[in-house]
Structures are given as structure tokens and as C-alpha cells.
Design an enzyme around this catalytic site. Structure first.
Site, PDB file in Angstrom:
ATOM      1  N   HIS A 192       1.684   4.289  -2.928  1.00 10.30           N
ATOM      2  CA  HIS A 192       1.629   5.754  -2.763  1.00 10.30           C
ATOM      3  C   HIS A 192       2.793   6.427  -3.503  1.00 10.30           C
ATOM      4  O   HIS A 192       2.624   7.503  -4.090  1.00 10.30           O
ATOM      5  CB  HIS A 192       1.724   6.145  -1.284  1.00 10.30           C
ATOM      6  CG  HIS A 192       0.411   6.176  -0.552  1.00 10.30           C
ATOM      7  ND1 HIS A 192      -0.619   7.009  -0.903  1.00 10.30           N
ATOM      8  CD2 HIS A 192      -0.022   5.496   0.540  1.00 10.30           C
ATOM      9  CE1 HIS A 192      -1.637   6.838  -0.062  1.00 10.30           C
ATOM     10  NE2 HIS A 192      -1.305   5.918   0.823  1.00 10.30           N
ATOM     11  N   HIS A 217       0.854  -1.216   0.000  1.00  9.43           N
ATOM     12  CA  HIS A 217       0.000   0.000   0.000  1.00  9.43           C
ATOM     13  C   HIS A 217       0.881   1.254   0.000  1.00  9.43           C
ATOM     14  O   HIS A 217       0.621   2.201  -0.746  1.00  9.43           O
ATOM     15  CB  HIS A 217      -0.895  -0.055   1.244  1.00  9.43           C
ATOM     16  CG  HIS A 217      -1.765   1.132   1.493  1.00  9.43           C
ATOM     17  ND1 HIS A 217      -3.146   1.074   1.471  1.00  9.43           N
ATOM     18  CD2 HIS A 217      -1.465   2.423   1.801  1.00  9.43           C
ATOM     19  CE1 HIS A 217      -3.640   2.270   1.733  1.00  9.43           C
ATOM     20  NE2 HIS A 217      -2.640   3.113   1.951  1.00  9.43           N
ATOM     21  N   GLU A 218       1.945   1.239   0.815  1.00  3.85           N
ATOM     22  CA  GLU A 218       2.811   2.436   0.911  1.00  3.85           C
ATOM     23  C   GLU A 218       3.639   2.632  -0.363  1.00  3.85           C
ATOM     24  O   GLU A 218       3.812   3.768  -0.826  1.00  3.85           O
ATOM     25  CB  GLU A 218       3.731   2.333   2.137  1.00  3.85           C
ATOM     26  CG  GLU A 218       3.026   2.192   3.483  1.00  3.85           C
ATOM     27  CD  GLU A 218       1.941   3.212   3.722  1.00  3.85           C
ATOM     28  OE1 GLU A 218       2.021   4.323   3.184  1.00  3.85           O
ATOM     29  OE2 GLU A 218       0.986   2.889   4.453  1.00  3.85           O
TER      30      GLU A 218
HETATM   31  O1  K1U Z   1      -0.823   4.765   4.025  1.00  2.00           O
HETATM   32  C1  K1U Z   1      -1.744   5.028   4.780  1.00  2.00           C
HETATM   33  O2  K1U Z   1      -2.647   5.765   4.417  1.00  2.00           O
HETATM   34  C2  K1U Z   1      -1.779   4.442   6.160  1.00  2.00           C
HETATM   35  C3  K1U Z   1      -2.729   3.260   6.264  1.00  2.00           C
HETATM   36  C4  K1U Z   1      -1.936   2.000   5.994  1.00  2.00           C
HETATM   37  C5  K1U Z   1      -2.711   0.752   5.707  1.00  2.00           C
HETATM   38  C6  K1U Z   1      -3.795   0.356   6.434  1.00  2.00           C
HETATM   39  C7  K1U Z   1      -4.465  -0.822   6.144  1.00  2.00           C
HETATM   40  C8  K1U Z   1      -4.032  -1.610   5.133  1.00  2.00           C
HETATM   41  C9  K1U Z   1      -2.958  -1.203   4.383  1.00  2.00           C
HETATM   42  C10 K1U Z   1      -2.287  -0.040   4.679  1.00  2.00           C
HETATM   43  C11 K1U Z   1      -3.317   3.255   7.674  1.00  2.00           C
HETATM   44  O3  K1U Z   1      -2.607   3.155   8.620  1.00  2.00           O
HETATM   45  S1  K1U Z   1      -5.032   3.390   7.832  1.00  2.00           S
HETATM   46  C12 K1U Z   1      -5.293   3.255   9.588  1.00  2.00           C
HETATM   47  C13 K1U Z   1      -5.159   1.883  10.124  1.00  2.00           C
HETATM   48  O4  K1U Z   1      -5.123   0.932   9.374  1.00  2.00           O
HETATM   49  C14 K1U Z   1      -5.058   1.662  11.581  1.00  2.00           C
HETATM   50  C15 K1U Z   1      -5.209   2.679  12.476  1.00  2.00           C
HETATM   51  C16 K1U Z   1      -5.106   2.433  13.847  1.00  2.00           C
HETATM   52  C17 K1U Z   1      -4.861   1.176  14.304  1.00  2.00           C
HETATM   53  C18 K1U Z   1      -4.707   0.152  13.418  1.00  2.00           C
HETATM   54  C19 K1U Z   1      -4.816   0.373  12.056  1.00  2.00           C
HETATM   55 ZN    ZN Z   2      -2.675   5.224   2.208  1.00  2.00          ZN
END
Ligand code: K1U
Ligand code: ZN
Length: 170
Positions: free
Chosen positions: A138, A134-135
Site C-alpha cells: 500500500h 500487503h501493507e
Molecule cells: O490493508 C488492508 O486493506 C487490511 C486487510 C489486510 C489483509 C488481509 C488479508 C491478507 C492480507 C492483508 C484486511 O484486514 S481485510 C479484512 C480481514 O482480513 C479480516 C477481517 C476480520 C477478521 C479477520 C480478517
Molecule cells: Zn489493503
């Protein structure tokens, strides 16, 4: 320092980011700020374009309970992907409160430059594998909603446009 997180749609989230030529104090500060911003959000990952910096830097910590395990990856590259796929309900700090299932390779091997200038390689699985893909997306201007059908993607984009209008008025 906590930096503001850009909300989709934003042209900076659609750009292919530039490789980092050298680990400088500016890159170390960026990574430290990104980790602080990620923990504050809270999230499990963050990519530099989400804070408006179009450079190939990501941070992650997918440990939800127990000792934190922050990592910063500069110029990350996927060098191997498993044929096995896994589905995870993804979220994104640039698309708040929207979630959708995305299917990706279950395991990936990633090579990157660490903040001490050494080359690193690690095989990621589980949530770490989902998050690192996912990162890295980006860094290539790709969001998880780009894996969805056009109607669902458009619906989420409209919600985000409304959210941005409301935030601008507040
Ligand atoms: O890149 C981002 O926008 C961050 C994203 C990463 C991500 C989450 C889920 C699957 C793939 C990648 C996040 O962190 S969203 C928030 C989140 O998942 C979370 C927040 C608090 C506790 C646990 C998870
Ligand atoms: Zn993201």
C-alpha cells in the site's frame, strides 16, 4: 478517532508514500487513529494511504483470538525475504468483499521505526508475513489486485466503481 477508509479506485491509493522524517505527536495520533479504524472495520492491518495520508505508516494485529497484539510500523522496510512462497486468499479494506489468492514470500524480515523512536527488526511468518507485505505494498501504491490478471482486476475495479456510486447516492 475512526477515520473514513478510501475505496479503490482513488488516486491516493496509487501514490508512493513519503518517508516519515521524525516521530511527532501527529504521527502518534495517526497511528492510534489507524488502529482504532482497523479494529472497527474490522481488519488485521491498515496503511496510512487508506485513510488518505500518504506517509509511510502501517498498523497490524493478526491475532484473531486471544490477547490483541497491535503494532505500528513507521518507514517499514523488508530487509530479507524467504525463497519459500505461500498463497493466501487476501482481502483489502479498500476493496470490500473481494478476495483473491496471492502468492508471496512465506517469511520476511522487516526493519522499522517504532513510535518511541527506536529501530526495530522482526521476522514475520504466517498471516503476519502476508499482512506486512500487503501493507507495505500500500505504501508503494500497490494493491493485491495488481497481482491478478487484467480481466479479474478490471472486473473488481468496475464493482468498486459501482459500489462508490451507490454509496454516493445513499
Ligand atoms: O490493508 C488492508 O486493506 C487490511 C486487510 C489486510 C489483509 C488481509 C488479508 C491478507 C492480507 C492483508 C484486511 O484486514 S481485510 C479484512 C480481514 O482480513 C479480516 C477481517 C476480520 C477478521 C479477520 C480478517
Ligand atoms: Zn489493503
Amino acid at each position: 478517532m475512526i477515520r473514513p477508509i478510501l475505496i479503490h479506485p482513488d488516486p491516493r491509493l496509487k501514490k508512493v508514500c513519503d518517508p516519515v522524517a521524525e516521530i511527532t505527536p501527529e504521527i502518534r495520533t495517526l497511528a492510534a487513529d489507524m488502529l482504532e479504524t482497523m479494529y472497527d472495520a474490522p481488519g488485521i492491518g491498515l496503511a496510512a494511504p487508506q485513510v488518505g495520508v500518504t506517509k509511510r505508516v502501517i498498523v497490524m494485529d493478526c491475532i484473531k483470538e486471544g490477547d490483541p497484539e497491535p503494532i505500528a510500523l513507521v518507514n517499514p522496510q523488508i530487509v530479507w525475504s524467504s525463497e519459500d512462497l505461500s498463497t493466501y486468499e487476501e482481502g483489502c479494506l479498500s476493496i470490500p468483499e473481494q478476495y483473491a489468492e496471492v502468492k508471496r514470500p512465506a517469511e520476511v524480515k522487516v526493519r522499522w521505526l517504532a513510535l518511541d523512536g527506536t529501530e526495530q527488526e522482526r521476522q514475520f511468518s504466517g498471516l503476519w508475513a502476508t499482512c506486512v507485505q500487503h501493507e507495505i505494498d500500500h505504501l508503494d501504491g500497490k494493491l493485491f489486485i495488481d497481482y491478478l490478471g487484467p480481466l479479474k482486476r478490471q472486473m473488481i475495479t468496475r464493482k468498486m466503481e459501482k459500489l462508490k456510486r451507490e454509496r454516493a447516492r445513499a
